[in-house]
Scaffold this active site. Structure first.
Site, mmCIF file in Angstrom:
data_model
loop_
_atom_site.group_PDB
_atom_site.id
_atom_site.type_symbol
_atom_site.label_atom_id
_atom_site.label_comp_id
_atom_site.label_asym_id
_atom_site.label_seq_id
_atom_site.Cartn_x
_atom_site.Cartn_y
_atom_site.Cartn_z
ATOM 1 N N ASP A 147 0.850 -1.196 0.000
ATOM 2 C CA ASP A 147 0.000 0.000 0.000
ATOM 3 C C ASP A 147 0.884 1.244 0.000
ATOM 4 O O ASP A 147 2.103 1.138 0.094
ATOM 5 C CB ASP A 147 -0.942 -0.008 1.229
ATOM 6 C CG ASP A 147 -0.169 0.083 2.525
ATOM 7 O OD1 ASP A 147 0.778 -0.706 2.697
ATOM 8 O OD2 ASP A 147 -0.506 0.927 3.373
ATOM 9 N N HIS A 460 1.625 -8.873 -3.643
ATOM 10 C CA HIS A 460 0.629 -7.838 -3.332
ATOM 11 C C HIS A 460 1.380 -6.534 -3.169
ATOM 12 O O HIS A 460 1.708 -6.112 -2.069
ATOM 13 C CB HIS A 460 -0.142 -8.188 -2.054
ATOM 14 C CG HIS A 460 -1.245 -7.209 -1.752
ATOM 15 N ND1 HIS A 460 -2.468 -7.251 -2.383
ATOM 16 C CD2 HIS A 460 -1.287 -6.142 -0.917
ATOM 17 C CE1 HIS A 460 -3.230 -6.265 -1.926
ATOM 18 N NE2 HIS A 460 -2.535 -5.575 -1.034
ATOM 19 N N ASP A 506 1.547 -17.514 -4.130
ATOM 20 C CA ASP A 506 2.099 -16.418 -4.927
ATOM 21 C C ASP A 506 0.968 -15.825 -5.767
ATOM 22 O O ASP A 506 0.866 -16.048 -6.978
ATOM 23 C CB ASP A 506 3.226 -16.943 -5.841
ATOM 24 C CG ASP A 506 3.923 -15.806 -6.587
ATOM 25 O OD1 ASP A 506 4.632 -16.100 -7.577
ATOM 26 O OD2 ASP A 506 3.744 -14.630 -6.193
ATOM 27 N N GLU A 515 2.416 -10.105 0.554
ATOM 28 C CA GLU A 515 2.686 -8.671 0.431
ATOM 29 C C GLU A 515 4.183 -8.442 0.641
ATOM 30 O O GLU A 515 4.937 -9.375 0.932
ATOM 31 C CB GLU A 515 1.828 -7.898 1.439
ATOM 32 C CG GLU A 515 1.933 -6.398 1.223
ATOM 33 C CD GLU A 515 0.805 -5.608 1.872
ATOM 34 O OE1 GLU A 515 0.012 -6.168 2.648
ATOM 35 O OE2 GLU A 515 0.733 -4.399 1.583
HETATM 36 O O1 G3I Z 1 2.171 -12.676 16.990
HETATM 37 C C1 G3I Z 1 0.941 -13.424 16.994
HETATM 38 C C2 G3I Z 1 1.213 -14.868 17.341
HETATM 39 O O2 G3I Z 1 1.710 -14.966 18.684
HETATM 40 C C3 G3I Z 1 -0.061 -15.672 17.215
HETATM 41 O O3 G3I Z 1 0.226 -17.042 17.430
HETATM 42 C C4 G3I Z 1 -0.628 -15.471 15.806
HETATM 43 C C5 G3I Z 1 -1.932 -16.194 15.650
HETATM 44 O O4 G3I Z 1 -2.898 -15.564 16.429
HETATM 45 O O5 G3I Z 1 -0.880 -14.063 15.564
HETATM 46 C C6 G3I Z 1 0.317 -13.320 15.618
HETATM 47 O O6 G3I Z 1 -0.010 -11.972 15.389
HETATM 48 C C7 G3I Z 1 -0.139 -11.611 14.017
HETATM 49 C C8 G3I Z 1 0.854 -10.479 13.768
HETATM 50 O O7 G3I Z 1 0.668 -9.882 12.485
HETATM 51 C C9 G3I Z 1 2.268 -11.008 13.834
HETATM 52 O O8 G3I Z 1 3.178 -9.904 13.628
HETATM 53 C C10 G3I Z 1 -1.555 -11.172 13.791
HETATM 54 O O9 G3I Z 1 -2.397 -12.317 13.800
HETATM 55 C C11 G3I Z 1 -1.669 -10.472 12.429
HETATM 56 O O10 G3I Z 1 -2.961 -9.933 12.280
HETATM 57 C C12 G3I Z 1 -0.662 -9.361 12.310
HETATM 58 O O11 G3I Z 1 -0.750 -8.878 11.002
HETATM 59 C C13 G3I Z 1 -0.203 -7.598 10.733
HETATM 60 C C14 G3I Z 1 -1.058 -7.044 9.603
HETATM 61 O O12 G3I Z 1 -0.555 -5.773 9.182
HETATM 62 C C15 G3I Z 1 -2.512 -6.859 10.021
HETATM 63 O O13 G3I Z 1 -2.559 -6.002 11.103
HETATM 64 C C16 G3I Z 1 1.250 -7.757 10.259
HETATM 65 O O14 G3I Z 1 2.100 -8.115 11.335
HETATM 66 C C17 G3I Z 1 1.738 -6.453 9.643
HETATM 67 O O15 G3I Z 1 2.990 -6.669 9.013
HETATM 68 C C18 G3I Z 1 0.748 -5.958 8.589
HETATM 69 O O16 G3I Z 1 1.193 -4.696 8.196
HETATM 70 C C19 G3I Z 1 0.566 -4.227 6.990
HETATM 71 C C20 G3I Z 1 0.078 -2.819 7.305
HETATM 72 O O17 G3I Z 1 -0.976 -2.913 8.257
HETATM 73 C C21 G3I Z 1 -0.396 -2.121 6.039
HETATM 74 N N1 G3I Z 1 0.676 -2.120 5.054
HETATM 75 C C22 G3I Z 1 1.056 -3.486 4.680
HETATM 76 C C23 G3I Z 1 1.623 -4.184 5.899
HETATM 77 C C24 G3I Z 1 2.130 -5.587 5.563
HETATM 78 O O18 G3I Z 1 1.085 -6.463 5.253
HETATM 79 O O1 9MR Z 2 -3.462 -3.509 0.241
HETATM 80 C C1 9MR Z 2 -3.785 -3.668 1.615
HETATM 81 C C2 9MR Z 2 -2.572 -4.254 2.347
HETATM 82 O O2 9MR Z 2 -1.519 -3.287 2.338
HETATM 83 C C3 9MR Z 2 -2.955 -4.594 3.783
HETATM 84 O O3 9MR Z 2 -1.892 -5.282 4.406
HETATM 85 C C4 9MR Z 2 -4.202 -5.483 3.786
HETATM 86 C C5 9MR Z 2 -4.660 -5.831 5.188
HETATM 87 O O4 9MR Z 2 -4.843 -4.701 5.913
HETATM 88 O O5 9MR Z 2 -5.293 -4.838 3.114
HETATM 89 C C6 9MR Z 2 -4.977 -4.607 1.735
HETATM 90 O O6 9MR Z 2 -6.081 -3.925 1.145
HETATM 91 C C7 9MR Z 2 -7.199 -4.769 0.866
HETATM 92 C C8 9MR Z 2 -8.296 -4.510 1.895
HETATM 93 O O7 9MR Z 2 -7.836 -4.933 3.173
HETATM 94 C C9 9MR Z 2 -9.541 -5.253 1.498
HETATM 95 N N1 9MR Z 2 -9.992 -4.827 0.157
HETATM 96 C C10 9MR Z 2 -8.945 -5.130 -0.841
HETATM 97 C C11 9MR Z 2 -7.694 -4.360 -0.521
HETATM 98 C C12 9MR Z 2 -6.601 -4.620 -1.546
HETATM 99 O O8 9MR Z 2 -6.259 -5.982 -1.503
#
Ligand code: G3I
Ligand code: 9MR
Length: 532
Positions: A147, A460, A506, A515
């Site tokens: 994003d 992604h 993938d 992503e």
């Molecule tokens: O750490 C726990 C683990 O202990 C547990 O066993 C497991 C299952 O419940 O969950 C783990 O936590 C996860 C965490 O990432 C680990 O770092 C959460 O479920 C999971 O929801 C969380 O996801 C994060 C995601 O955003 C959604 O919030 C990712 O870390 C984080 O890298 C990702 O970041 C996104 C930004 O929001 C938007 N830009 C893209 C970026 C990468 O996808």
């Molecule tokens: O592109 C978004 C990505 O950076 C985030 O990690 C992800 C989860 O927060 O969401 C992606 O955006 C999606 C949104 O959550 C749902 N509608 C489709 C968007 C593009 O895939």
């Protein structure tokens, strides 16, 4: 199937392939002539809990002759790979160059960007303060990930890895990437970090010293190029996790850049001290939660003790001022993970700042406690790896969103242990994690775009997804990796019931496995700098 590191193996390092056939001998063949140069037998059957496979190891460590090879076993043949002294230099450069491709607020152009991946500058460089509705300049920095948001704590982790890489292995950053700022004086890595640092400075409220949590549109855009994302940008409220992480990274940047750009470095230290003053005025956490109408990444975190610990450690290392070591010791008594290197749990960066601080005497009790803790965790990582077929320090539960970050953070942890002790076992185990990332995994896939014979290609990542069908993806980007929580629609549809390590696809829409982010690339730059 024969799984290998698709780039190769350092000539002097252990070399192991992972095999699913335990019966047939395996042969290492010269890639050009097909001549067999080594014969081996599969060893050590291991039931790999994360992949659900019974796998065997094909050890060819005694083969040290430099060259290009492949492995044949029965009817299977591996991807080609190199044996050479420094096989990862091109990969190291590519995963670092990816930060230029991730730049926000500027048009990418040749010769720095290849023509097929250029794009114009983001549509707007000004954001609206979500609370005051004032305008805030926010040009610059890196897009967070797939994003176009920019998030303070994510930036701090990425910068921490890159600046630490330079501090520990400066000689591996002499080659140019190149980027517009290349000047033959300051390494391109530091110029690239400055592009992010100078954006971060704009995230600090000049009145209070507090730091805004993020700048994004209200919702994620469609899979479009940055210049086509015309939605307004908002700067979201100050948090103490962002402010403390900002404090730490600005103090670290002061230290690393002082000899190259003293004026900028001093600005970073001033900003760090102003942010520290905000933290002193707000001893209670100000934690960020997305407002109801904001649907972009939250980077939620219910504890700011680890960030405050890191901030104090870096300010102490930057200034030697006793107020900061006192604060560091107060924070260190709190309950948080003192060894984690994540975007939420950042305590490991604080511990590193203390362990590498020359002002801390070797007999210092806290230093000895933290060193022992660091090495205990390194020993645990060694033990976990010894129980897995793919030879990595990932337990089954570790296959969650961003598991490749967990993988490379483990490798980073091991390399810091190596730096502290000089013990080769830590460095060799860290290398096994590189083999997994670059192809020696159950998918037989390199998780870095454009790197390896079979690599991820449908990430992604909007600037790749928005290219004409069939285009090569932007190179050097690290995919998040297997995630057994099935947190996107494609995962739920296609991966249900599969073993944890199998939960990767993938596919462009699988943001929870495929992503990319700045803080999944940054530990790879750090780790590869120990092998380049
Ligand atoms: O750490 C726990 C683990 O202990 C547990 O066993 C497991 C299952 O419940 O969950 C783990 O936590 C996860 C965490 O990432 C680990 O770092 C959460 O479920 C999971 O929801 C969380 O996801 C994060 C995601 O955003 C959604 O919030 C990712 O870390 C984080 O890298 C990702 O970041 C996104 C930004 O929001 C938007 N830009 C893209 C970026 C990468 O996808
Ligand atoms: O592109 C978004 C990505 O950076 C985030 O990690 C992800 C989860 O927060 O969401 C992606 O955006 C999606 C949104 O959550 C749902 N509608 C489709 C968007 C593009 O895939």
């Amino acid at each position: 199937m024969v799984k290998v590191n698709q780039i190769g193996y350092p000539s002097d390092a252990p070399k192991v392939a992972v095999l699913t056939d335990g019966q047939n001998p395996f042969y290492i063949c010269c890639d050009q002539s097909g001549t067999v140069v080594f014969e081996g037998k599969p060893k050590q059957p291991i039931k790999d809990q994360a992949s659900g496979e019974l796998v065997f190891h094909g050890d060819f460590s005694s083969l040290t002759t430099e060259g290009s090879y492949y492995i044949k076993q029965g009817t299977s043949q591996s991807a080609p790979f190199q044996i050479t002294r420094f096989p990862y230099q091109a990969v190291h450069l590519s995963v670092l160059k990816a930060f230029y491709y991730l730049r926000c607020g500027m048009a990418l152009s040749p010769p720095y960007a290849e023509t097929q991946w250029v794009h114009k500058a983001c549509h707007t460089q000004v954001a609206i303060d979500y609370e005051s509705k004032q305008q805030i300049k926010c040009q610059g920095g890196w897009h967070d990930a797939g994003d176009y948001g920019k998030y303070t704590v994510a930036a701090a982790k990425a910068l921490a890895d890159l600046l630490l890489a330079f501090e520990l292995k400066p000689a591996t950053f002499q080659a140019t990437t190149p980027i517009p700022e290349t000047d033959g004086v300051m390494p391109d890595l530091l110029h690239e970090c400055q592009y992010e640092l100078n954006w971060l400075l704009k995230m600090q409220n000049k009145g209070s010293g507090g730091v805004y949590h993020k700048v994004t549109t209200l919702a994620f855009p469609a899979m479009i190029m940055p210049e086509d994302d015309v939605e307004p940008l908002y700067v979201l409220p100050i948090s103490t996790t962002a402010t403390a992480a900002f404090t730490a990274i600005m103090a670290q940047a002061y230290r690393i850049l002082l000899n190259y750009q003293p004026d900028s470095a001093k600005n970073y230290l001033t900003a760090a001290k102003q942010a520290w003053a905000f933290l002193m005025k707000h001893p209670e956490p100000i934690l960020f939660v997305n407002p109801n109408d904001v649907l972009t990444g939250e980077y939620g975190d219910n504890c700011d003790r680890d960030e405050r610990y890191w901030a104090a450690g870096e300010l102490y290392r930057a200034t030697g001022d006793g107020q900061y070591v006192a604060a560091f010791k107060v924070q260190s008594d709190h309950k948080f993970d003192h060894y984690a290197l994540g975007w939420a749990n950042m305590g490991g960066y604080g511990t590193i700042s203390y362990l590498l601080n020359q002002a801390v005497p070797t007999e210092d009790a806290l230093g000895q406690l933290l060193r022992a803790g660091w090495l205990n965790e390194a020993q645990r990582l060694l033990k976990v790896a010894a129980t897995t077929g793919y030879r990595v320090s990932l337990e089954v539960a570790d296959y969650h969103w961003g598991s490749n970050m967990t993988l490379m953070n483990a490798a980073t942890h091991l390399l810091i242990a190596y730096h502290l002790t000089g013990e080769q076992c830590y460095r060799e185990q860290a290398l096994e994690h590189v083999h997994y990332l670059l192809g020696r995994n159950m998918h037989n896939l390199s998780y870095v775009s454009g790197i390896g014979a079979q690599s991820v290609s449908q990430q992604h990542y909007r600037p790749s997804a928005a290219l004409p069908a069939g285009s090569d993806p932007v190179p050097g980007l690290v995919s998040g990796g297997p995630n057994q929580q099935l947190q996107d629609e494609v995962s739920r549809r296609q991966l249900a019931g599969k073993p944890p390590q199998a939960c990767f696809i993938d596919h462009e829409a699988s943001y929870a496995t495929n992503e990319v982010t700045i803080y999944w690339n940054s530990p790879v730059v750090l780790v590869l700098s120990f092998f380049s």
